[in-house]
Write a protein that holds these residues in place. Structure first.
Motif, PDB file in Angstrom:
ATOM      1  N   THR A  36      31.376  40.448  46.250  1.00  0.00           N
ATOM      2  CA  THR A  36      30.956  41.042  44.766  1.00  0.00           C
ATOM      3  C   THR A  36      29.609  39.852  44.120  1.00  0.00           C
ATOM      4  N   HIS A  84      35.207  36.710  48.929  1.00  0.00           N
ATOM      5  CA  HIS A  84      35.772  37.140  48.713  1.00  0.00           C
ATOM      6  C   HIS A  84      37.131  37.292  50.245  1.00  0.00           C
ATOM      7  N   GLN A  90      46.938  42.102  49.459  1.00  0.00           N
ATOM      8  CA  GLN A  90      45.682  43.069  48.656  1.00  0.00           C
ATOM      9  C   GLN A  90      44.556  44.635  48.935  1.00  0.00           C
ATOM     10  N   LEU A  93      43.983  46.799  45.858  1.00  0.00           N
ATOM     11  CA  LEU A  93      42.315  45.822  45.649  1.00  0.00           C
ATOM     12  C   LEU A  93      41.390  45.968  46.639  1.00  0.00           C
ATOM     13  N   PHE A 105      36.390  46.395  38.320  1.00  0.00           N
ATOM     14  CA  PHE A 105      36.273  45.923  38.057  1.00  0.00           C
ATOM     15  C   PHE A 105      37.544  45.706  36.378  1.00  0.00           C
ATOM     16  N   THR A 109      42.290  45.002  38.766  1.00  0.00           N
ATOM     17  CA  THR A 109      41.373  43.968  39.189  1.00  0.00           C
ATOM     18  C   THR A 109      41.327  43.158  37.889  1.00  0.00           C
ATOM     19  N   TRP A 111      39.791  38.997  37.518  1.00  0.00           N
ATOM     20  CA  TRP A 111      38.671  38.095  37.846  1.00  0.00           C
ATOM     21  C   TRP A 111      38.698  37.360  36.697  1.00  0.00           C
ATOM     22  N   LEU A 121      37.512  37.343  41.915  1.00  0.00           N
ATOM     23  CA  LEU A 121      38.624  37.619  41.340  1.00  0.00           C
ATOM     24  C   LEU A 121      39.521  36.709  41.917  1.00  0.00           C
ATOM     25  N   ASP A 122      40.351  37.131  41.354  1.00  0.00           N
ATOM     26  CA  ASP A 122      41.675  35.953  41.903  1.00  0.00           C
ATOM     27  C   ASP A 122      42.709  36.640  42.698  1.00  0.00           C
ATOM     28  N   TRP A 127      37.210  31.625  49.124  1.00  0.00           N
ATOM     29  CA  TRP A 127      36.151  32.596  47.775  1.00  0.00           C
ATOM     30  C   TRP A 127      35.031  31.252  48.158  1.00  0.00           C
TER      31      TRP A 127
END
Length: 172
Positions: A36, A84, A90, A93, A105, A109, A111, A121-122, A127
């Protein structure tokens, strides 16, 4: 050392081509990451299976990105980016960040803005926030080399893998 009887010796040679390379790398299981960055119009990101640890001292990573990718303009100019490592939970995702034209996003998603304004990102396994140190031309791609400046490796779960053209999980 002799090969096990169930292994087949190579029997044919094919000239290198984009199709051969794709076919060979479908056989290579790879971890799945999302890269990202903050773009001029908001956050950008893409799914990457080319993530590599370059060295530990200093802590550096690399990945490839196509110059025709929608994220490339932001990646080509950003100083910092997020890396990430996705978990097996995921897959959707990963598919969203791989899909052309997707609002990556938007909900669902999850974040937040992280250090240096990098979108984080959660729910990922781990990360990093990295500072870009080089963008090396490689055909229609660039190899981005970046130095980690911080991160978190405490996410729970097992890694998501990409193999034979689809997402997979580890087996015991």
């Amino acid at each position: 050392m002799t090969a096990p009887s169930d292994l087949v010796a190579p029997t044919s040679f094919q000239p290198a081509s984009p199709g051969l390379l794709r076919s060979v790398f479908r056989r290579h299981a790879a971890g799945v990451a999302v890269i990202t960055a903050r773009g001029a119009r908001g956050p950008v990101g893409f799914t990457a299976t080319s993530l590599t640890s370059v060295c530990a001292e200093p802590p550096m990573i690399s990945f490839g990105v196509g110059t025709g990718a929608s994220s490339w303009p932001a990646i080509s100019r950003t100083e910092y980016l997020g890396v990430h490592i996705l978990g097996e939970h995921q897959e959707e995702l990963a598919a969203t960040f791989a899909r052309s034209g997707a609002d990556r996003f938007a909900a669902p998603t999850a974040w937040r803005d992280g250090p240096q304004g990098v979108p984080l990102l959660d729910g990922v396994l781990a990360w990093l926030v990295c500072r870009v140190v080089a963008r090396v031309p490689a055909g229609d791609h660039r190899i981005v080399v970046a130095e980690a400046v911080g991160g978190d490796s405490t996410g729970a779960g097992r890694p998501l893998l990409y193999h034979e053209g689809r997402f997979n999980a580890l087996r015991d």
